[in-house]
Structure formats: C-alpha cells, structure tokens
Design a protein around this motif. Structure first.
Motif, PDB file in Angstrom:
ATOM      1  N   LEU A  72       0.872  -1.184   0.000  1.00 57.06           N
ATOM      2  CA  LEU A  72       0.000   0.000   0.000  1.00 57.06           C
ATOM      3  C   LEU A  72       0.903   1.226   0.000  1.00 57.06           C
ATOM      4  O   LEU A  72       1.947   1.237   0.648  1.00 57.06           O
ATOM      5  N   ALA A  73       0.489   2.274  -0.692  1.00 51.96           N
ATOM      6  CA  ALA A  73       1.394   3.414  -0.871  1.00 51.96           C
ATOM      7  C   ALA A  73       1.602   4.243   0.404  1.00 51.96           C
ATOM      8  O   ALA A  73       2.735   4.580   0.747  1.00 51.96           O
ATOM      9  N   GLN A  74       0.509   4.602   1.087  1.00 46.80           N
ATOM     10  CA  GLN A  74       0.646   5.590   2.178  1.00 46.80           C
ATOM     11  C   GLN A  74       1.580   5.149   3.310  1.00 46.80           C
ATOM     12  O   GLN A  74       2.378   5.955   3.790  1.00 46.80           O
ATOM     13  N   PRO A  75       1.526   3.876   3.780  1.00 49.70           N
ATOM     14  CA  PRO A  75       2.477   3.485   4.833  1.00 49.70           C
ATOM     15  C   PRO A  75       3.934   3.616   4.370  1.00 49.70           C
ATOM     16  O   PRO A  75       4.811   3.989   5.152  1.00 49.70           O
ATOM     17  N   VAL A  76       4.182   3.348   3.095  1.00 48.29           N
ATOM     18  CA  VAL A  76       5.559   3.478   2.584  1.00 48.29           C
ATOM     19  C   VAL A  76       5.960   4.952   2.540  1.00 48.29           C
ATOM     20  O   VAL A  76       7.098   5.313   2.865  1.00 48.29           O
ATOM     21  N   VAL A  77       5.002   5.826   2.171  1.00 42.85           N
ATOM     22  CA  VAL A  77       5.280   7.274   2.172  1.00 42.85           C
ATOM     23  C   VAL A  77       5.666   7.700   3.589  1.00 42.85           C
ATOM     24  O   VAL A  77       6.664   8.408   3.798  1.00 42.85           O
ATOM     25  N   ASP A  78       4.893   7.253   4.589  1.00 42.87           N
ATOM     26  CA  ASP A  78       5.201   7.606   5.987  1.00 42.87           C
ATOM     27  C   ASP A  78       6.613   7.148   6.361  1.00 42.87           C
ATOM     28  O   ASP A  78       7.389   7.900   6.958  1.00 42.87           O
ATOM     29  N   ALA A  79       6.924   5.897   6.004  1.00 40.48           N
ATOM     30  CA  ALA A  79       8.228   5.334   6.385  1.00 40.48           C
ATOM     31  C   ALA A  79       9.367   6.083   5.689  1.00 40.48           C
ATOM     32  O   ALA A  79      10.370   6.442   6.321  1.00 40.48           O
ATOM     33  N   MET A  80       9.211   6.346   4.401  1.00 37.93           N
ATOM     34  CA  MET A  80      10.287   7.021   3.666  1.00 37.93           C
ATOM     35  C   MET A  80      10.451   8.465   4.131  1.00 37.93           C
ATOM     36  O   MET A  80      11.579   8.959   4.262  1.00 37.93           O
ATOM     37  N   SER A 184       0.395   7.656   9.649  1.00 39.18           N
ATOM     38  CA  SER A 184      -0.506   8.812   9.602  1.00 39.18           C
ATOM     39  C   SER A 184      -1.945   8.303   9.475  1.00 39.18           C
ATOM     40  O   SER A 184      -2.167   7.161   9.054  1.00 39.18           O
ATOM     41  N   PRO A 185      -2.938   9.144   9.814  1.00 38.12           N
ATOM     42  CA  PRO A 185      -4.338   8.674   9.713  1.00 38.12           C
ATOM     43  C   PRO A 185      -4.664   8.162   8.306  1.00 38.12           C
ATOM     44  O   PRO A 185      -5.330   7.148   8.150  1.00 38.12           O
ATOM     45  N   GLN A 186      -4.161   8.846   7.255  1.00 42.13           N
ATOM     46  CA  GLN A 186      -4.511   8.392   5.892  1.00 42.13           C
ATOM     47  C   GLN A 186      -3.896   7.034   5.560  1.00 42.13           C
ATOM     48  O   GLN A 186      -4.434   6.293   4.745  1.00 42.13           O
ATOM     49  N   ALA A 187      -2.773   6.713   6.227  1.00 47.21           N
ATOM     50  CA  ALA A 187      -2.138   5.416   5.953  1.00 47.21           C
ATOM     51  C   ALA A 187      -2.932   4.275   6.586  1.00 47.21           C
ATOM     52  O   ALA A 187      -2.690   3.111   6.294  1.00 47.21           O
TER      53      ALA A 187
END
Ligand SMILES: Cc1cc2nc3c(=O)[nH]c(=O)nc-3n(C[C@H](O)[C@H](O)[C@H](O)COP(=O)(O)OP(=O)(O)OC[C@H]3O[C@@H](n4cnc5c(N)ncnc54)[C@H](O)[C@@H]3O)c2cc1C
Length: 330
Positions: A72-80, A184-187
């Motif tokens: 899923l994209a959003q958790p990876v965005v948070d991590a990066m 984040s909430p969106q993730a």
C-alpha cells in the motif's frame, strides 16, 4: 546531501527485479556523488535479516526496515518521509512499477519535493543528479534538474539493470536498521486484504524469444485462442502478449501487457495480430529484433516500424500461419 534512498518492493520472500535495478543504479550514482546508497523495505515478520541484508549484494550499504503494511502506498510514504527526515537523504529513487509511481508522488507531495517520472537514465552533473525522461512520444529527451532539498526519481519499468555490486563477493550483505514508523491517519484508511500476482499462463514475457501479441483486432477474449495456438506452434521459449486496450477490456491478464504502462520486451521475434501500433505500445516493444505485423488496415501505424507487414484479416491469416509452422516443424 549525497546519500540516496531506494525503495525496495518485495513479494513472497524475493525483492522485485526493478527494485534491485534501482538499488544497483542508486549505488552507482551515490558513489559518483561521494555518498552512500541506502534501501528501505517495508513489511512484517517476513522481512528477515537475510532478505533485507541481501540488498548489500546490489550496492546498498544500509537497509532501513520499517514494520508497516507492504503493497500500500501511504504506509511506505510515511516510512520514507521519516527515514529521509532523520537521515537527510538528498534523493529518493524508485524502480518502475505502479506502486513506485504512487509512493513517489505521495512522497513528493509530503516533502514538497520535485519529482521526475518515467525516467530512463540518470547522470551526475556538477555534483547533482540529472534525470532523463523521454518526451513527445519518445522522440526527444528532457533533462530534469532538482531545485528542492530532496529529488525524487521514478524509473520507467526495466530502465535500471540489476547488477552485482561486487562480483567477487556475490552474497554481500548490508547493515539492517529497524525504524519505528507512526502511521498517519490516511495510511490507516486502507487495509491489504489479499496480495497476489497475476500471470499470463505463468509465462515470463520479458524473457521470451518469440512473442505473439494480440490487440483489439482479435474482436473478443476468445480471439486470444488464435494467438495462443500460434505461440504454441512456435514452441520453445514463446509466449503471448497483449495491448492495454485488451487487458483493460478484460480479454487477457494485465501481466501480459506491453508498453508504456506495461512491460518492456526485446524478443527475437515480435508478431503483432490486430494491433494498431500506438506510441504507448511501441515504446514497450520497439527493440524487438524482428517485428511482424498482421493488420487489415494498410495505413495502421504499426507498419511504419515493422520489418514485415501483412495486410489482411487475422482470422484467416493466423490459423494458416499456425498450420504452416506446425507443418514446417513436422
Ligand atoms: C497514458 C497512456 C498509457 C498507455 N499505455 C499503454 C501501454 O502500456 N500499452 C498499450 O498497448 N497501450 C497503451 N495505451 C493505449 C494506447 O494508446 C492504444 O489505445 C492501445 O495500444 C491500442 O490497442 P490496440 O492496438 O489493441 O487497439 P486499436 O488501436 O483499436 O487497434 C486495433 C487494430 O486491429 C486492427 N484490426 C481490426 N480487426 C482486424 C482483423 N480482423 N484483422 C486484422 N487486423 C484487424 C485494426 O485495423 C486496428 O489497427 C496507453 C494510453 C495512454 C493514454
């Protein structure tokens, strides 16, 4: 900062081929910049030390491992975003693939960073990365420089080749560092229900010597039986491929799609049946050694870049070709 962070996607205990290519490319570029190439992997308990550390063989000196849903994209965005904020990477690099596009775009929005997509080559000039992106239907190349603190580069599928960083030590390993990520909430809005891979009859079209590709001219999903029969008659390392128009219509699996948003192939023989030859298709197969096209429209664009063109109804020509090949093979 001269360090580069590469996102490495993994599935069923193996790192994605395009991600390995991006790590190799990141290592080459980081060494020219005088920095290091780091990788980031996201996932659960399946992310073993061995799997994460194996990226060292392609040139990563350190691998950040974040426990968060993979795919899923959003958790990876948070991590990066966290790893970049904590470590000050100057660039984030992605291999080709839809998830990389989504993560890269999300990361650019989060960091207010510049992003270059569909990149086919990256160079170093004046101590900075410059990305090359084909434009105007691949007839020209634009060079993209970054003014933002972080530059985000997303490769075109198969743009970067996976190489062993040190052939003398093929098993090389990288330091693995665990990172805590607060999602984040969106993730947390999306949940991965199931992850799978869709394959076309379990064949590897990127590695095939002979590709018989079908397009909308086949008329319906059942039309693919014609091209499947022809591929079978060729035998050996042959496979069936498709255009986006037909995979979007549900006539054939997405895994068989060739082109800008599909796979890039370079078989010895590419035989197109009922394919118009749109530029987005052409970019995925133009490096085939021999291109043969069957189309009932003598003005179809595919004839402009075919070695052999057959003007006529594929429903008559393809079965005859299949019979002829079978007869020749005895
Ligand atoms: C952003 C973007 C990305 C895209 N990415 C891709 C991509 O990755 N890959 C891709 O393939 N496309 C992609 N496309 C779509 C692309 O623009 C074309 O729409 C698509 O390739 C057309 O597929 P086709 O050739 O099967 O169909 P068509 O363009 O409809 O062509 C069908 C052809 O079959 C011929 N025909 C019909 N009946 C017969 C018959 N009986 N015998 C012989 N010939 C016959 C017709 O003359 C025609 O030339 C993308 C488009 C966009 C906007």
């Amino acid at each position: 900062m001269a360090d580069i962070l590469v996102y490495a996607l993994h599935y069923e205990g193996a790192i994605n081929k395009n991600s390995l290519g991006a790590v190799s490319e990141g290592a080459r570029l980081a060494s020219e910049l005088g920095g290091e190439c780091h990788a980031i992997v996201v996932g659960g308990d399946d992310l073993t030390d061995d799997l994460a550390g194996s990226l060292g063989a392609h040139g990563a000196t350190k691998v950040f491992r974040a426990k968060a849903p993979e795919g899923l994209a959003q958790p990876v965005v948070d991590a990066m975003a966290k790893v970049i904020a904590d470590n000050g990477h100057g660039y984030a690099l992605f291999g080709g693939g839809l998830l990389g596009f989504e993560v890269g775009a999300g990361l650019a929005a989060r960091l207010g960073a510049g992003v270059a997509m569909e990149v086919t080559a990256v160079n170093v000039a004046d101590g900075k990365l410059v990305a090359e992106r084909p434009i105007l239907g691949d007839s020209a190349i634009s060079e993209i420089n970054f003014r933002s603190d972080v530059g985000i580069i997303i490769g075109r599928l198969n743009a970067f080749e996976a190489k062993n960083a040190d052939p003398a030590h093929p098993g090389g390993s990288a330091t693995v560092e665990d990172v805590d990520v607060e999602l984040s909430p969106q993730a947390q809005q999306a949940t991965m229900v199931n992850r799978g891979e869709q394959r076309g009859a379990d064949v590897d079209i990127e590695g095939a010597d002979v590709l018989v590709a079908g397009g909308r001219g086949l008329g319906k999903a059942e039309g693919f039986e014609l091209v499947e029969e022809l591929a079978k008659a060729f035998g050996g390392n042959s496979a069936v491929a498709a255009t986006r128009a037909v995979v979007d219509a549900g006539w054939y699996p997405y895994a068989a799609q060739i082109g800008q948003t599909g796979k890039t192939v370079s078989p010895k023989l590419y035989l197109a049946a009922g394919i118009s030859g749109a530029i987005q298709h052409k970019v995925g197969m133009q490096s085939a050694e021999n291109i043969v096209a069957i189309n009932k429209d003598a003005n179809a664009p595919i004839f402009e870049f075919s070695d052999l063109g057959i003007v006529g109804d594929l429903n008559k020509i393809v079965p005859k070709l299949t019979e002829a090949i079978k007869a020749k093979k005895g």
